[in-house]
Structures are given as structure tokens and as C-alpha cells.
Design an enzyme around this catalytic site. Sequence first.
Site, PDB file in Angstrom:
ATOM      1  N   LYS A   1       0.842  -1.204   0.000  1.00 22.98           N
ATOM      2  CA  LYS A   1       0.000   0.000   0.000  1.00 22.98           C
ATOM      3  C   LYS A   1       0.875   1.251   0.000  1.00 22.98           C
ATOM      4  O   LYS A   1       0.637   2.181  -0.751  1.00 22.98           O
ATOM      5  CB  LYS A   1      -0.883  -0.001   1.242  1.00 22.98           C
ATOM      6  CG  LYS A   1      -1.568   1.317   1.546  1.00 22.98           C
ATOM      7  CD  LYS A   1      -2.483   1.257   2.755  1.00 22.98           C
ATOM      8  CE  LYS A   1      -1.731   1.374   4.051  1.00 22.98           C
ATOM      9  NZ  LYS A   1      -1.360   2.758   4.440  1.00 22.98           N
ATOM     10  N   ASN A   2       1.919   1.236   0.826  1.00 30.89           N
ATOM     11  CA  ASN A   2       2.714   2.453   1.030  1.00 30.89           C
ATOM     12  C   ASN A   2       3.747   2.679  -0.066  1.00 30.89           C
ATOM     13  O   ASN A   2       4.496   3.645  -0.016  1.00 30.89           O
ATOM     14  CB  ASN A   2       3.363   2.434   2.412  1.00 30.89           C
ATOM     15  CG  ASN A   2       2.315   2.569   3.503  1.00 30.89           C
ATOM     16  OD1 ASN A   2       1.145   2.843   3.220  1.00 30.89           O
ATOM     17  ND2 ASN A   2       2.696   2.332   4.742  1.00 30.89           N
TER      18      ASN A   2
ATOM     19  N   CYS B   1      -4.484  12.092  13.606  1.00 26.75           N
ATOM     20  CA  CYS B   1      -5.227  10.825  13.620  1.00 26.75           C
ATOM     21  C   CYS B   1      -4.841  10.092  14.899  1.00 26.75           C
ATOM     22  O   CYS B   1      -4.138  10.614  15.745  1.00 26.75           O
ATOM     23  CB  CYS B   1      -4.887  10.009  12.384  1.00 26.75           C
ATOM     24  SG  CYS B   1      -3.181   9.498  12.400  1.00 26.75           S
TER      25      CYS B   1
ATOM     26  N   ARG C   1       0.962  14.347  13.269  1.00 22.41           N
ATOM     27  CA  ARG C   1       1.361  14.095  11.872  1.00 22.41           C
ATOM     28  C   ARG C   1       1.304  15.351  10.988  1.00 22.41           C
ATOM     29  O   ARG C   1       0.554  15.448  10.043  1.00 22.41           O
ATOM     30  CB  ARG C   1       0.506  12.972  11.299  1.00 22.41           C
ATOM     31  CG  ARG C   1       0.611  11.713  12.167  1.00 22.41           C
ATOM     32  CD  ARG C   1      -0.076  10.547  11.574  1.00 22.41           C
ATOM     33  NE  ARG C   1       0.737   9.972  10.495  1.00 22.41           N
ATOM     34  CZ  ARG C   1       0.264   8.991   9.701  1.00 22.41           C
ATOM     35  NH1 ARG C   1      -0.956   8.570   9.842  1.00 22.41           N
ATOM     36  NH2 ARG C   1       1.019   8.496   8.753  1.00 22.41           N
TER      37      ARG C   1
ATOM     38  N   ASP D   1       5.077   0.456  12.077  1.00 20.90           N
ATOM     39  CA  ASP D   1       3.809  -0.114  11.610  1.00 20.90           C
ATOM     40  C   ASP D   1       3.621  -1.551  12.075  1.00 20.90           C
ATOM     41  O   ASP D   1       2.578  -2.152  11.841  1.00 20.90           O
ATOM     42  CB  ASP D   1       3.707  -0.057  10.082  1.00 20.90           C
ATOM     43  CG  ASP D   1       3.513   1.359   9.615  1.00 20.90           C
ATOM     44  OD1 ASP D   1       3.647   1.607   8.403  1.00 20.90           O
ATOM     45  OD2 ASP D   1       3.258   2.240  10.464  1.00 20.90           O
TER      46      ASP D   1
ATOM     47  N   ARG E   1      -8.553  -0.636   5.105  1.00 20.43           N
ATOM     48  CA  ARG E   1      -7.725   0.337   4.388  1.00 20.43           C
ATOM     49  C   ARG E   1      -6.397  -0.273   3.961  1.00 20.43           C
ATOM     50  O   ARG E   1      -5.765   0.201   3.020  1.00 20.43           O
ATOM     51  CB  ARG E   1      -7.415   1.548   5.296  1.00 20.43           C
ATOM     52  CG  ARG E   1      -8.594   2.402   5.629  1.00 20.43           C
ATOM     53  CD  ARG E   1      -8.208   3.603   6.442  1.00 20.43           C
ATOM     54  NE  ARG E   1      -7.165   4.387   5.792  1.00 20.43           N
ATOM     55  CZ  ARG E   1      -6.767   5.577   6.249  1.00 20.43           C
ATOM     56  NH1 ARG E   1      -7.305   6.083   7.338  1.00 20.43           N
ATOM     57  NH2 ARG E   1      -5.828   6.251   5.630  1.00 20.43           N
TER      58      ARG E   1
END
Length: 427
Positions: free
Chosen positions: A26-27, A121, A126, A310, A402
Site C-alpha cells: 500500500k505504502n 489521527c 502528523r 507499523d 484500508r
Amino acid sequence: MSCLSERMIIRGGRALSGGVVAQGAKNAALPVMASALLLRGRRLTLDRVPDLQDIHTMAGLLRCLGAGVEFENGRMTIDVPEDLRWETPADLVRKMRASSLVLGPLVARCGRAVLPLPGGCAIGSRPIDFHLKALAKMGAEIDLEHGSVHARTNGLKATRIEFDFPSVGATENILMAAAMTPGESVIENAAKEPEIINLAQALRGMGARIEGDGTGTIRVDGTKDLESSSIRIIPDRIEASTYLLAGVMTRGDVTVNGINPEYLEALIVKLEEAGIPVCVFADSVSVSCRDRRWKGVTLKTLPYPGFPTDLQPQIMAALSMADGTSVIQESVFDSRYVHVSEFKRMGCKLDMQGNTVVITGVSQFSGAEVRASDLRAGAALILMGLATDGETIVNSLNHVWRGYESLMMKMTSLGAEMELLPDAEEA
Ligand code: EPZ
């Protein structure tokens, strides 16, 4: 993208066994998608793009700016017209922090950009100050008005940028802006993540000259006229690691295929330190944990190649089952412990002291109804449900969808017993 329920029930205590294939990262896919905006009347083709909510959000953002995006079975084509819009829609940008990755390309390509400041978030404030300071150094005028960034330039200048912190997103934004800026730019204290290397591969394919990606110093020789190109997205190291930890925590045998083991080095080192043997092959990694016990370890999350932030919630879950004490220090985000309270509801013994958590291993979790606070915390709660005898209900799975493609299918293929529940208000 099916509209998945936000609740699931897990009947845990079963050893998982078998193999899964890692999704595209995803990243990596998100910044590579944004880099397509640098093209003028040309096409970027991407392969191994994961079918995730964030990917669809980015596709929607690119379409709002005027690009044509087609996405099917992992293949994405992005057709970029001669002229683009450069004002980004607040509803999409506020939905996903990674939307800030269109800033560099838009300023380089259009000389203008309006971007609502991303909200904070569950994992901290961030900000994007590193991104803005670097773009200003390249010659962009940056104003903050009514909660939005207004950037404009008569032409960015190749220059030397040095980051105070190796920010992944800031490195990506500046790498993309420099790729379209003639002359040599140098990025010092750059992020070294594999996702940066994948983005650099995409930009080289378009005609930018880039060296040093994956190290702390990246040299870019940009060009105004970037060409159509294609790129294969790298496998997702965080998703892969999550499945390996599912194998560990259920004391099963799990192999993740289609992964570059080098990306998982920091996790492998820690698992072996805890007494969990890991088998590494050319493009797969296996754990076999039947009747195995493991001991506590100490770790600190760090920018790549250090232990990834993560994976912090997921490794905290695994260490909560260890014999003895573990200590985790979170050094990347200023508050990435929202999940600690939910973990305690399942019987974890966690003592939070600032950015450090002391973990006392327990022999068994207790099933409970818990709530995901963010993508990785949600994944960790699912791992805990799988490791718990009895039933666990996880809410707010929208966070999980997500970042984890086909999670239900993959986990049940390994023997997990889980099913979606009607959302609470419908129940
Ligand atoms: C990327 O976020 C990832 N997201 C995150 O993954 C990941 O946790 C993070 O890198 C760290 O590895 C994507 O790639 C889409 P940073 P990013 O800029 O770029 C501070 C997931 O689970 N900072 O490296 O936002 C920031 O607050 C997500 O997939 C500033 O202060 O991360 C944080 O404390 C979660 N000012 C630290 O730096 C800035 O201008 C690292 O942030 C930028 C960042």
C-alpha cells in the site's frame, strides 16, 4: 471494492497453518500513483496494486485533478492530460493523510497547489512541516490560509535539501518534485524504506536520473518532460509480517510467499532473539511454532531498516504472550499507544511510561468486544482474537480494510474461524 461490514467475530485458539501470498505494498502504490501527476499527456501503468480502500481514495483524488484511472485485477493505468486541476478536494484529502503526496507533483507540474492540511489521527499529530519547508527551499511560496496549504512557484530550483528527520512522505514528495526539476538536487537524511526505492524505480522509468535511493543521500537529476512508463509495486512487508505473527501467536505453521525477506530483517532478528526460529527462502518466509514458547525482548521502533513502527501494535500483541517481560519504545510517532487500552481489555499486562511500554507476558488472553483505533492496531486485535480461546468481536474494521486486501479470505485459508457481523446499529 465491496462494502465490507465493520465488525467481525473471531473464534480463536486454532493453530493456523498454510501459505499466503503477500499483497502489493500500500505504502509504495500510493506515492507511485501520485507520481503519475508529473506526466503530461502520458500514461503510467502499475502492476500488483492492492485492492484497498486507500488505493480507491487516491484514485478518486487523481480523477478529481483530471487524470483517468482504470484499475482491475491488480493492474492500474493512469492517463494524465496536458492540463490538470491543482486544487484538491477537502473531503478526500481529510480522509487520507497520504493525499499530501500529490503536493510535490502538483507544484512541480502546475506551479500551483491547494491542499487542505491533513488532520491528526489516532497515531499522533502528523504535521507536514518537513514537506513544506523543503518545497519552500526549492523555490515554492507556501501560505497557510483557512486550514489549507497554498503553494505556488514560477519554477522549482534544483537544490540541496536536508531533513531533520528521515520522513517517508517528505522524502517522497521532494523526490517527485525534484524528478521534474532540471539540474541536480540532493536529499540528505532521506528515508531509506523499500517503498522509496520503488518510487525511485518508477521515476527512473519516466526518465529522471536518480541515485542513492535506499540510502540517506539521494541525488536526482530531473527533467521537465517525463515519459510514459510502467512499474511493478513491491510486496507489502507490513502485511506479510502480520501474517507471520498470526502463525506465531496461534502456534501454527505459516509461510508468506512472494516477499523479499530482506524487507523483514528487523522482525526476523527479533523473533529469533525471542526464541522463534524463522525459515528464510529466496522469496518466502516461514514460521513453525507448534508447542513453542518464546521469551520477552526489548525493542525500539526506528526508521528503516530499524524495527518498523507499523509493526509495533502487532509485536506488542505477540510479546504479550511471551514468557517474561518485554519493553517497547515507540520513537517514530508521538502517541502510537491508543491500542494499549483495548489490549488490556483482553487481559494484556501493559505498563505505559511515556513512549515506552513494559509488557508482562500472560499465559492466555480473554475474549472481549474491542475496537480498532487505526489500521495496524486493528490488525493486532485480530491477531489477539486468533490467539484467544473463545470469542472476540472486533469493531471499526473500516481501519483494517484500508490496508489489508482479502484479509478474511487469507486468514480463513489458514484455518482461522472468523465471520463478519452486521454493524452494531443494524444488529
Ligand atoms: C508513512 O507515513 C507511512 N504511510 C506510515 O504508515 C508509516 O507509519 C510512516 O511512514 C513511518 O514509517 C504511508 O507511507 C502512506 P513520516 P508518513 O513522515 O510519511 C513526523 C500505515 O500504517 N513528521 O515518516 O506520514 C510524523 O508526525 C501508515 O500504513 C513531522 O513532524 O510518516 C511522525 O512522528 C501509518 N513533520 C514522524 O515524523 C512532517 O512534515 C514520521 O512520519 C512529516 C512527518
